[in-house]
Structure formats: structure tokens, C-alpha cells
Design an enzyme around this catalytic site. Structure first.
Site, PDB file in Angstrom:
ATOM      1  CG  MET A   1      -1.726   1.238   1.358  1.00 22.15           C
ATOM      2  SD  MET A   1      -1.278   2.136   2.836  1.00 22.15           S
ATOM      3  CE  MET A   1      -2.038   3.674   2.545  1.00 22.15           C
ATOM      4  N   PRO A   2       1.175   1.758  -1.121  1.00 21.59           N
ATOM      5  CG  PRO A   2       2.282   1.860  -3.147  1.00 21.59           C
ATOM      6  CD  PRO A   2       1.177   1.134  -2.434  1.00 21.59           C
ATOM      7  CG  PHE A   3       0.141   7.752   2.360  1.00 24.01           C
ATOM      8  CD1 PHE A   3      -1.223   7.885   2.259  1.00 24.01           C
ATOM      9  CD2 PHE A   3       0.877   8.786   2.901  1.00 24.01           C
ATOM     10  CE1 PHE A   3      -1.860   9.043   2.697  1.00 24.01           C
ATOM     11  CE2 PHE A   3       0.262   9.942   3.345  1.00 24.01           C
ATOM     12  CZ  PHE A   3      -1.118  10.072   3.242  1.00 24.01           C
ATOM     13  CB  VAL A  34       1.101  -0.760  -6.516  1.00 28.33           C
ATOM     14  CG1 VAL A  34      -0.105  -0.264  -5.752  1.00 28.33           C
ATOM     15  CG2 VAL A  34       2.389  -0.312  -5.852  1.00 28.33           C
ATOM     16  CB  THR A  72       5.132   6.216   2.604  1.00 24.76           C
ATOM     17  OG1 THR A  72       5.563   7.557   2.874  1.00 24.76           O
ATOM     18  CG2 THR A  72       5.501   5.318   3.769  1.00 24.76           C
TER      19      THR A  72
END
Length: 129
Positions: A1-3, A34, A72
Site C-alpha cells: 500500500m503506497p501512500f 502495486v 511511502t
């Protein structure tokens, strides 16, 4: 889970910020593995005095059109994968939005999987015992 956090100046017309987010999202899906629907982004447009930049750094000349992209994500991707990711984002922003390549600053922040909570105060990626 990229932020993803995207910061850019208010001089950009409506819709450009979301297009930047879409280009980053597509690069994440196609180049750093992703999964679809994993799109968490905060996009902020700033007044000119809120983005502090040097005239140049490492021989790169910046303009007020600078765009900061910070992702992130879970640790573990190779240097080659990251290089390709940076290049795909830069090429997409240049081609689709005519952003100067010098004004695209990307930062990855890698974290352990247990550093995420997707809601309910739970650690969804924690190992199951």
C-alpha cells in the site's frame, strides 16, 4: 500500500494535480507491483512562498513549477525497479503535462509492513500467528 503525497504550486490549472496523481498511480501499478485499487494520495497545491527550493542542486536548475512526489511504500524493491519507476513518472509528466523534467522531484520512503494500519486500529499486514 503506497501512500503518495504530491505537492505543487497553485499556478497549475485545475485538473493538473489529479493528472499527476493518475500518472504516479499508473506507474505504481505497472512498474512496482502495486495492486489495482491501492490508491491513497494526498495532493496539495501551495502558494509560491510555501515551496522552498534552491535555484539549483546537483547541477539541476529548478523553477517555480517544481513538483514534489513522495511515496511511502513497503521495503524490498530493487534499485533497478526504483530507477525505472522514477523514469516512467518523469517521462509521463513530461509527455502528458509538459512538466520540465528538472522540476520533478521524487522521494521514496520504505517502511516495514507492520507500519501500516488501514483502519479499525488494526495492523492488517502483521504476520498471523
Amino acid at each position: 500500500m503506497p501512500f503518495v503525497r504530491i505537492d505543487l504550486g497553485k499556478q497549475y490549472p485545475d485538473g493538473v494535480a489529479q493528472q499527476v496523481g493518475d500518472i504516479v498511480y499508473q506507474a505504481m501499478i505497472h512498474h512496482i507491483n502495486v495492486p489495482p485499487d491501492d490508491k491513497f494520495q494526498v495532493i496539495t497545491k501551495h502558494d509560491a512562498d510555501e515551496l522552498v527550493i534552491p535555484k539549483s542542486y546537483l547541477g539541476i536548475e529548478y523553477s517555480p513549477g517544481i513538483i514534489f512526489i513522495q511515496v511511502t511504500l513497503n521495503e524490498g524493491r530493487s534499485t533497478e525497479l526504483k530507477k525505472k519507476f522514477y523514469k516512467v513518472i518523469c517521462d509521463g509528466l513530461v509527455e502528458k503535462l509538459q512538466i520540465r523534467p528538472e522540476d520533478i522531484v521524487i522521494n521514496l520512503v520504505e517502511v516495514n509492513k507492520e507500519n501500516w494500519s488501514f483502519g479499525h486500529g488494526e495492523m492488517q499486514y502483521a504476520p498471523k500467528n
